[in-house]
Design a protein around this motif. Structure first.
Motif, PDB file in Angstrom:
ATOM      1  N   TYR A 138       0.838  -1.209   0.000  1.00  0.00           N
ATOM      2  CA  TYR A 138       0.000   0.000   0.000  1.00  0.00           C
ATOM      3  C   TYR A 138       0.871   1.256   0.000  1.00  0.00           C
ATOM      4  O   TYR A 138       0.633   2.194  -0.772  1.00  0.00           O
ATOM      5  CB  TYR A 138      -0.920  -0.003   1.219  1.00  0.00           C
ATOM      6  CG  TYR A 138      -1.693   1.281   1.395  1.00  0.00           C
ATOM      7  CD1 TYR A 138      -2.914   1.477   0.751  1.00  0.00           C
ATOM      8  CD2 TYR A 138      -1.197   2.315   2.190  1.00  0.00           C
ATOM      9  CE1 TYR A 138      -3.621   2.663   0.899  1.00  0.00           C
ATOM     10  CE2 TYR A 138      -1.899   3.506   2.340  1.00  0.00           C
ATOM     11  CZ  TYR A 138      -3.106   3.673   1.695  1.00  0.00           C
ATOM     12  OH  TYR A 138      -3.794   4.860   1.841  1.00  0.00           O
ATOM     13  N   CYS A 139       1.875   1.287   0.864  1.00  0.00           N
ATOM     14  CA  CYS A 139       2.733   2.468   0.968  1.00  0.00           C
ATOM     15  C   CYS A 139       3.508   2.705  -0.325  1.00  0.00           C
ATOM     16  O   CYS A 139       3.678   3.855  -0.753  1.00  0.00           O
ATOM     17  CB  CYS A 139       3.683   2.322   2.154  1.00  0.00           C
ATOM     18  SG  CYS A 139       2.865   2.476   3.767  1.00  0.00           S
ATOM     19  N   ALA A 140       3.957   1.637  -0.957  1.00  0.00           N
ATOM     20  CA  ALA A 140       4.636   1.784  -2.249  1.00  0.00           C
ATOM     21  C   ALA A 140       3.693   2.401  -3.276  1.00  0.00           C
ATOM     22  O   ALA A 140       4.103   3.234  -4.101  1.00  0.00           O
ATOM     23  CB  ALA A 140       5.145   0.431  -2.729  1.00  0.00           C
ATOM     24  N   GLY A 141       2.426   2.024  -3.210  1.00  0.00           N
ATOM     25  CA  GLY A 141       1.436   2.600  -4.116  1.00  0.00           C
ATOM     26  C   GLY A 141       1.220   4.076  -3.872  1.00  0.00           C
ATOM     27  O   GLY A 141       0.994   4.848  -4.820  1.00  0.00           O
ATOM     28  N   ARG A 142       1.305   4.498  -2.610  1.00  0.00           N
ATOM     29  CA  ARG A 142       1.154   5.928  -2.309  1.00  0.00           C
ATOM     30  C   ARG A 142       2.320   6.730  -2.881  1.00  0.00           C
ATOM     31  O   ARG A 142       2.139   7.827  -3.408  1.00  0.00           O
ATOM     32  CB  ARG A 142       1.065   6.150  -0.797  1.00  0.00           C
ATOM     33  CG  ARG A 142      -0.053   5.420  -0.108  1.00  0.00           C
ATOM     34  CD  ARG A 142      -1.385   5.620  -0.770  1.00  0.00           C
ATOM     35  NE  ARG A 142      -1.875   6.981  -0.641  1.00  0.00           N
ATOM     36  CZ  ARG A 142      -2.999   7.435  -1.192  1.00  0.00           C
ATOM     37  NH1 ARG A 142      -3.735   6.631  -1.939  1.00  0.00           N
ATOM     38  NH2 ARG A 142      -3.381   8.678  -1.021  1.00  0.00           N
ATOM     39  N   VAL A 143       3.514   6.173  -2.784  1.00  0.00           N
ATOM     40  CA  VAL A 143       4.679   6.846  -3.367  1.00  0.00           C
ATOM     41  C   VAL A 143       4.522   6.941  -4.884  1.00  0.00           C
ATOM     42  O   VAL A 143       4.807   7.983  -5.492  1.00  0.00           O
ATOM     43  CB  VAL A 143       5.980   6.111  -2.996  1.00  0.00           C
ATOM     44  CG1 VAL A 143       7.174   6.701  -3.747  1.00  0.00           C
ATOM     45  CG2 VAL A 143       6.225   6.181  -1.489  1.00  0.00           C
ATOM     46  N   GLU A 144       4.050   5.861  -5.499  1.00  0.00           N
ATOM     47  CA  GLU A 144       3.837   5.873  -6.948  1.00  0.00           C
ATOM     48  C   GLU A 144       2.800   6.928  -7.341  1.00  0.00           C
ATOM     49  O   GLU A 144       2.936   7.589  -8.379  1.00  0.00           O
ATOM     50  CB  GLU A 144       3.386   4.490  -7.416  1.00  0.00           C
ATOM     51  CG  GLU A 144       4.482   3.438  -7.348  1.00  0.00           C
ATOM     52  CD  GLU A 144       3.962   2.045  -7.636  1.00  0.00           C
ATOM     53  OE1 GLU A 144       2.757   1.908  -7.956  1.00  0.00           O
ATOM     54  OE2 GLU A 144       4.757   1.090  -7.535  1.00  0.00           O
ATOM     55  N   LEU A 145       1.765   7.095  -6.511  1.00  0.00           N
ATOM     56  CA  LEU A 145       0.753   8.116  -6.784  1.00  0.00           C
ATOM     57  C   LEU A 145       1.376   9.506  -6.775  1.00  0.00           C
ATOM     58  O   LEU A 145       1.144  10.314  -7.684  1.00  0.00           O
ATOM     59  CB  LEU A 145      -0.365   8.035  -5.743  1.00  0.00           C
ATOM     60  CG  LEU A 145      -1.398   9.173  -5.782  1.00  0.00           C
ATOM     61  CD1 LEU A 145      -2.199   9.122  -7.073  1.00  0.00           C
ATOM     62  CD2 LEU A 145      -2.329   9.102  -4.568  1.00  0.00           C
TER      63      LEU A 145
END
Length: 200
Positions: free
Chosen positions: A62-69
């Protein structure tokens, strides 16, 4: 040699994320995640050892996805510094108000619930926030390089990037209190203008 998993890990982590996010870590159960995903309890424990192990895999993804966003929203914007900040904060508001249950952000929720018990959660959260700050600081530095932004030191560049991330996290927290989207957008717009004024 690692055993090949006999289930769709993406689908399992999607289910785990939904359950952990909706209920929190303590109220979530492996049984509920198993029922949602169709993956047996035994297979889950064999792959992740414990509920915490499954949570950490889910949380890290999830956190990796936030960085990607953040990277996608900020890195792809070609307008002015103020416009880039406004675009980023608008996307945050749109994202955090898109769910009727006002669940906020899994990262912030989990840091509040688990930060005092599990240093692994704090480590992932701290790394994630640091990466977000780096992306915003890089955008500030780009503005400095082109003459759009005037700052006197690298410390100010990093501080302004961190400030913008802090505003985004505050908007998410306010959304959990039921603050209307229009009010959040107004706060975001004001913050964008103030960030640009600080950088001028």
């Amino acid at each position: 040699m690692a055993r090949t998993r006999s289930f769709d890990e993406t689908a399992l982590l999607d289910c785990a994320q939904e359950v952990f996010w909706a209920k929190g870590y303590d109220r979530a159960s492996i049984e509920e995640i198993s029922a949602c995903s169709g993956v047996g309890n035994g297979s889950i424990y064999a792959a992740y050892t414990s509920k915490l192990g499954l949570f950490l895999a889910t949380f890290t993804r999830y956190c990796a996805g936030r960085v990607e966003l953040v990277e996608s929203v900020v890195g792809s914007h070609t307008g002015t510094f103020e416009q880039a900040v406004a675009h980023y904060l608008d996307e945050i508001v749109a994202d955090c108000t898109s769910r009727a249950d006002l669940r906020g952000c899994l990262m912030l929720n989990s840091l509040a619930e688990l930060g005092s018990r599990f240093p692994e959660v704090v480590a992932v959260g701290s790394r994630t926030i640091g990466e977000m700050e780096r992306i915003l600081s890089d955008r500030v530095a780009d503005g400095v390089a082109t003459g759009e932004v005037t700052l006197t030191s690298d410390d100010e560049t990093e501080a302004l990037g961190a400030h913008i991330v802090l505003v985004s996290q505050g908007l998410i927290s306010l959304s959990r209190l039921g603050v209307p989207a229009a009010r959040l957008r107004a706060i975001a717009a004001t913050s964008s203008r103030l960030s640009a004024m600080r950088a001028a």
